[in-house]
Design an enzyme around this catalytic site. Structure first.
Site, PDB file in Angstrom:
ATOM      1  N   LYS A 105      59.516  79.106  83.957  1.00 16.66           N
ATOM      2  CA  LYS A 105      59.590  80.176  84.962  1.00 16.66           C
ATOM      3  C   LYS A 105      60.644  79.743  85.966  1.00 16.66           C
ATOM      4  O   LYS A 105      60.475  78.743  86.674  1.00 16.66           O
ATOM      5  CB  LYS A 105      58.237  80.363  85.654  1.00 16.66           C
ATOM      6  N   GLY A 138      52.950  88.498  95.596  1.00 17.26           N
ATOM      7  CA  GLY A 138      52.558  89.507  96.575  1.00 17.26           C
ATOM      8  C   GLY A 138      51.302  90.273  96.239  1.00 17.26           C
ATOM      9  O   GLY A 138      50.709  90.925  97.096  1.00 17.26           O
ATOM     10  N   ASN A 176      48.208  84.377  91.863  1.00 15.06           N
ATOM     11  CA  ASN A 176      47.745  83.033  92.201  1.00 15.06           C
ATOM     12  C   ASN A 176      47.029  83.020  93.542  1.00 15.06           C
ATOM     13  O   ASN A 176      45.811  82.869  93.612  1.00 15.06           O
ATOM     14  CB  ASN A 176      48.925  82.057  92.185  1.00 15.06           C
TER      15      ASN A 176
END
Ligand code: SF4
Lengths: 369, 254
Positions: free
Chosen positions: B95, B183, B204
């Site tokens: 990522k 977000g 997360n």
């Protein structure tokens, strides 16, 4: 992978069935989320959408004004040649048709350019029959730089070329390429294109890929409405457009919706597209794709054209001649097809202003970039 | 089933490993989320320790690990972190996160594109974390990224889908999976992203910082399933009637 591979995966009969089995619920759902949604396009092109035509027209009008303002672009076709090495049974330029053949020489080209410029046009569509040996890349390489000196936007509607050839022409000032598939039904295509290179359905189908890869600013797609079921052909053009937009996202797209017109030795439409069908089609494409340019030719009658102007159209031609040298020497024996709206550009401009629309003569200058 | 670079995922909820109070809670929350892809920051991995308390249980759970380059401020640093992850964890999945700004951790578009180009060329499966920028997503696709991960709002802010109009465009245009990252602060927001047609979401903070992370992880799992199903079923609604004051189609007499 060109569109040819993707096209092979489409089940044309199934798509046709889906269009005809749409219900009003499908149409209402489509009106909720028409943009970029091929399922919605199916519903909006279906017979079930007919009672919703006014709602579609209102939405299409609003979207068009929101995206393009009150502007309508004006362009004119310039016929370079009526020579053709193909046989298409709907076209007056077909090889076996006995008509006087002509390809513009440089002085003749300049004479046409002068007349068109005097009328105020700055956007030009160069058209020719498909004759590779006599009106091929070498001829275009000579013609485009001459034309480019006089017009800021130069589009080409000729036989399909190779990517490298398009690329060369872009270097000489070419801005747009129109390549109409005529019909997306291979069987019908074979029936109407009986001789010449145009017979190759897949080569034509993969042309927009080559045009886009060559870095042309705008690609025009189109079907000749009347060769086969217009709803299915329009939907397949929608698939083609969706594919191209995703893959070649830097390119602009336009569509053209010509209805089959009578011509010398030509066929009569097999599947008639009525006026309300054409309106439905324009609105369906506008709702599906708000940024799509939709152009309207002089094939339609003056009264009908007036009514179509606000509905979703973005580009129109006016005062067209469909024969080589026709602006300098008007006569109809060399025509590709009969036009219906004979009004001059000035008359068209007055009509546009009456409808609250702003005629745009110029909106691009590739030399600056 | 979601496929990314040939790998199939049953769950469309991706989770992270940061911000949990204990690694035990983290593992239980991941389990409850049913997530099959878990991202972890390379900067947290200790070169000198075996990291077994973190890595072995995750590996035992059968989840796919997605190391991230958080902390990298340039393309060069991110490429280094990716190579390190490959060496230490034996995965070429990465990522890609580059945020030079320590305050809002905004992704750097220019460095991200540069790093993506290099990593894709080196055979990495690159999932870049980016602003919800449709053109940038196109460009990342062109250099070979396996998915794009646009943000919903600033990282860790729980502000939800502040970038909604742009996410819609990205989802409409993308030829690779779109994973809404950063977000998302509530299950309803994850559900909304899935209803819009996102292929997956990564959550997360909202789970880790909840008072009951395990319950919250379950909630996110069901929200993502509901959102996906709603998207597949097709959202209905009410047609707004047009004003008929000046009909545009009267000339047709329809
Ligand atoms: S449609 Fe084109 S290719 Fe066919 S006969 Fe006419 S000019 Fe030639």
């Amino acid at each position: 992978m060109s569109f040819v591979e993707q096209f092979k995966r489409l089940d044309l009969d199934d798509l046709s069935m889906r269009i005809y089995s749409c219900t009003s619920i499908d149409v209402e759902r489509a009106l909720q989320r028409p943009q970029g949604n091929i399922e919605s396009l199916i519903a909006l092109l279906s017979p079930a959408a007919k009672p919703y035509l006014e709602i579609m027209a209102q939405a299409s009008y609003k979207l068009t004004r929101q995206r393009f303002g009150a502007n309508l672009g004006l362009f004119l076709p310039l016929y370079l040649s009526n020579l053709c090495a193909n046989e298409c049974d709907y076209c007056g330029f077909s090889m076996s048709n006995k008509l006087k053949r002509k390809t513009l020489s440089e002085p003749e080209l300049l004479a046409e350019i002068n007349i068109i410029k005097q009328r105020g046009f700055d956007s030009i569509l160069l058209v020719s029959g498909e004759h590779e040996t006599k009106v091929g890349i070498e001829y275009f390489k000579k013609v485009i730089p001459i034309v480019k000196q006089h017009f800021s936007y130069v589009a080409l509607e000729v036989q399909p070329l190779e990517e490298q050839e398009y690329n060369t022409l872009v270097g000489l000032g070419l801005d747009a390429v129109m390549v109409y598939q005529e019909t997306y039904r291979p069987h019908t295509y074979a029936k109407h294109h009986t001789r010449g290179k145009k017979k190759d359905f897949n080569y034509r189908l993969s042309t927009p890929d080559r045009v886009a890869a060559a870095g042309v600013d705008k690609i025009g797609l189109g079907v000749l409405l009347g060769l086969d079921d217009w709803r299915v052909d329009a939907l397949l053009m929608g698939h083609h457009l969706a594919y191209l937009e995703k893959r070649y996202w830097r390119t602009r797209y336009s569509i053209s919706l010509p209805r089959l017109r009578p011509c010398t030795g030509g066929v009569t439409p097999k599947v008639e597209l009525t006026d309300d069908g054409l309106v439905q089609m324009i609105c369906a494409f506008r709702l599906y794709n708000p940024q799509l340019e939709i152009s309207l030719s002089t094939r339609e009658t003056p009264g009908f054209r007036n009514n179509l102007l606000p509905l979703g159209v973005t580009n129109i031609s006016a005062g067209s001649s469909t024969q080589p040298g026709g602006y300098q020497n008007p006569n109809t024996e060399l025509d590709q097809f009969e036009i219906s709206d004979e009004r001059s550009a000035d008359e068209m401009v007055i009509q546009m202003q009456k409808s609250g629309l702003n005629p745009v003569w110029k909106d691009w200058e590739s030399n600056w970039f | 089933m979601l496929t990314i670079a040939g790998h199939q995922f049953e769950s469309r909820l991706f989770t992270g490993t940061g911000k949990f109070s204990h690694s035990k809670t983290m593992l239980a929350a991941i389990e409850a989320s049913q997530s099959q892809l878990v991202t972890l920051a390379m900067k947290r991995i200790d070169h000198n320790k075996d990291n077994d308390d973190l890595l072995s249980p995750l590996q035992a759970m059968g989840v796919k690990l997605l190391p991230n380059t958080a902390g990298a401020r340039t393309a060069k640093e991110a490429i280094f972190a990716a190579e390190l992850a490959n060496e230490m964890l034996g995965t070429k999945w990465i990522k890609l996160e580059i945020h030079p700004d320590p305050k809002y951790l905004m992704p750097d578009a220019i460095e991200t594109l540069k790093a993506a180009e290099v990593l894709c060329a080196r055979g990495f499966t690159v999932l870049p974390y980016v602003h919800a920028d449709p053109v940038l997503c196109y460009r990342l696709e062109e250099v070979g990224c396996a998915a794009v991960m646009p943000l919903g709002s600033p990282i860790g802010s729980n502000q939800g889908l502040a970038t909604e109009p742009f996410l819609e465009i990205i989802i409409e245009q993308a030829n690779v999976p779109v994973i809404v990252d950063a977000g998302i602060g509530a299950p309803s927001q994850a559900c909304k992203a899935m209803e819009m047609g996102a292929d997956a979401v990564l959550v997360n903070t909202a789970i880790a910082s909840s008072a009951a992370p395990i319950i919250m992880a379950e909630c996110f799992n069901t929200a993502v399933i509901s959102g996906r199903n709603a998207y597949l079923a097709g959202l209905g609604g009410v047609v707004k009637q047009a004003q008929h004051t000046s009909p545009l189609t009267q000339f047709l007499n329809v």
